[in-house]
Motif scaffolding. Structure first.
Motif, mmCIF file in Angstrom:
data_model
loop_
_atom_site.group_PDB
_atom_site.id
_atom_site.type_symbol
_atom_site.label_atom_id
_atom_site.label_comp_id
_atom_site.label_asym_id
_atom_site.label_seq_id
_atom_site.Cartn_x
_atom_site.Cartn_y
_atom_site.Cartn_z
ATOM 1 N N CYS A 41 0.850 -0.894 -0.227
ATOM 2 C CA CYS A 41 -0.516 -0.274 -0.229
ATOM 3 C C CYS A 41 1.131 1.189 0.134
ATOM 4 C CB CYS A 41 -0.849 0.048 0.868
ATOM 5 S SG CYS A 41 -1.539 1.316 1.589
ATOM 6 N N GLU A 43 0.534 4.237 0.505
ATOM 7 C CA GLU A 43 0.458 5.298 1.731
ATOM 8 C C GLU A 43 0.631 4.327 3.129
ATOM 9 O OE1 GLU A 43 -3.405 6.985 1.957
ATOM 10 O OE2 GLU A 43 -4.049 6.230 -0.333
ATOM 11 N N CYS A 44 0.408 3.201 2.656
ATOM 12 C CA CYS A 44 0.830 2.998 4.029
ATOM 13 C C CYS A 44 2.380 3.275 4.089
ATOM 14 C CB CYS A 44 0.956 0.901 4.573
ATOM 15 S SG CYS A 44 -0.765 1.184 5.108
ATOM 16 N N CYS A 63 -5.785 -1.591 1.145
ATOM 17 C CA CYS A 63 -5.332 -1.955 2.318
ATOM 18 C C CYS A 63 -6.573 -1.179 2.962
ATOM 19 C CB CYS A 63 -4.231 -0.479 2.246
ATOM 20 S SG CYS A 63 -4.598 0.289 3.669
ATOM 21 N N HIS A 66 -6.511 2.518 4.617
ATOM 22 C CA HIS A 66 -6.677 4.188 3.338
ATOM 23 C C HIS A 66 -7.090 2.862 2.287
ATOM 24 C CE1 HIS A 66 -2.203 3.922 5.194
ATOM 25 N NE2 HIS A 66 -2.577 5.263 5.592
#
Ligand code: ZN
Ligand code: ZN
Length: 388
Positions: A41, A43-44, A63, A66
């Motif tokens: 992911c 963003e993670c 995810c 997100h």
């Protein structure tokens, strides 16, 4: 061995060491781990340079935090992400893997991913109105088996729908997870739609065909491989689909069919079948088990037997029963005394198809065909005796 570092808490296989046969510490079959092509992911990874074990599950495609789709290729050079790279957040092309806007996942993809994430963490279910407790309660191997089964059958009409090629490719996994998730998020409608797809992909159009012909191995797997208690919700809704939706779909697709034809294609309850045949509900179950009637039964959580029967087979049996003979009819046909008739009955030469010991009805009934056959046997015996 790295001094001071323990791998004990890590899940999954040790990727890129093909000859190192390591089992997952959690005991999950290696077929459910994607060791070939890592996913992440963006963003993670941007928040924290940490690679999560759940991303390596074959059907993990989004995810849940997100609500973004996982990626398995570099946003800059588009090459598959490799385990053999110098930095956790960088592609070997030198660009950051996080350098991309995330793609929004579907609710179905998010649902499957949330269930998987929770099951891997052993959190005992996912909270939220959209989540089902019977799915959330499944342990990780069961959950993966169900999702692969449902998604595989919805996406493929090949010979082995649950052996999915290239599942390590995130776009393939996404299609499968999305199909399984559709069944869960709008339960039971989504599941019923999936069953409709399985029928269209695999089965016979003839709704009076046996269930194995209409659903292929899906039907057998549902009642054999997924026979355990925790999968009861799948079987219960399958039954309900077969008995109700099928009729509706058939009517929908074949508006030109007469109401009588549509009615004949129905699947009916054990109770209705019992009424039509004038026998006990339990006897209907026995006749299904024997193969005399076509249908399916299963035991519900409360211990009750539930099921559906094909109206065609019920009507066929009813017509056959209309031809059945009483003991008086048999005696007239065979021209024998009551005493002789009971002797034949005791010695099983005369076999009843209905009666006290057969289906609990008070009157003995005999098949016309069998009595006719017996009549010719007996007359043969009589003429042989005469000629002696
Ligand atoms: Zn994320
Ligand atoms: Zn790159």
């Amino acid at each position: 061995m790295l001094p001071g570092v323990s791998l004990q808490s890590l899940r999954g296989q040790v990727s890129h060491f093909r000859h190192l046969k390591t089992a997952d510490p959690g005991g999950l079959s290696m077929k459910y781990w994607n060791g070939r092509r890592p996913r992440y992911c963006p963003e993670c990874l941007a928040e924290r340079p940490k690679w999560r074990a759940e991303w390596d599950l074959t059907l993990m495609v989004a995810c849940p935090t997100h609500r973004a789709r996982l990626r398995d290729s570099c946003p800059s050079c588009n090459r598959p992400v490799s385990w053999k790279r110098h930095s956790i957040s960088m592609c070997n092309c030198g660009r950051p893997l996080t350098d991309t806007a995330s793609e929004i996942a579907t609710n179905a993809e998010i649902a499957v991913s949330a269930y998987l994430s929770s099951a891997l963490a052993d959190e005992g279910g996912v909270n939220g109105a959209d989540y089902r407790t019977d799915v959330g309660r499944l342990v990780l191997p069961d959950l993966l088996a169900v999702c692969t089964f449902l998604g595989g059958y919805a996406c493929s009409n090949g010979a082995k729908p649950t052996k999915i090629a290239n599942l390590d490719n995130v776009s393939v996994a996404t299609a499968v997870a999305n199909a399984a998730g559709q069944a869960f998020i709008d339960w039971p409608h989504g599941y019923h739609e999936l069953l409709g797809i399985v029928c269209r992909n695999r089965g016979s159009e003839d709704s009076c065909a046996r269930l194995t012909a209409r659903f292929g191995y899906f039907y057998t797997a549902l009642y054999k491989r997924f026979e355990a208690e925790q999968f009861e919700f799948l079987r219960r809704e399958f039954d309900s689909f077969v008995s109700r939706e099928w009729v509706g779909q058939l009517a929908e697709r074949n508006r030109r069919l007469s109401p009588a034809t549509r009615r004949r294609h129905a699947w009916i309850s054990l109770t209705s079948a019992a009424k039509l045949l004038g026998i006990k509900r339990d006897t209907v179950s026995v006749l299904i088990t024997q193969g005399t009637l076509e249908g399916q039964t299963h035991r519900t959580a409360s211990g009750r037997t539930s099921g559906t029967v094909s109206r065609c087979s019920v009507e066929a049996l009813r017509d056959e029963k209309a031809q059945w003979l009483t003991l008086t009819d048999v005696r007239k046909l065979l021209m024998i005394s009551r005493k002789r008739a009971y002797a034949l009955l005791r010695s099983s030469v005369l076999r009843p198809v209905g009666g006290p010991s057969v289906d609990g009805s008070p009157v003995w009934k005999f098949s016309t065909r069998e009595v006719m056959a017996l009549m010719s046997t007996l007359s043969d015996v009589a003429s042989t005796a005469e000629h002696r």
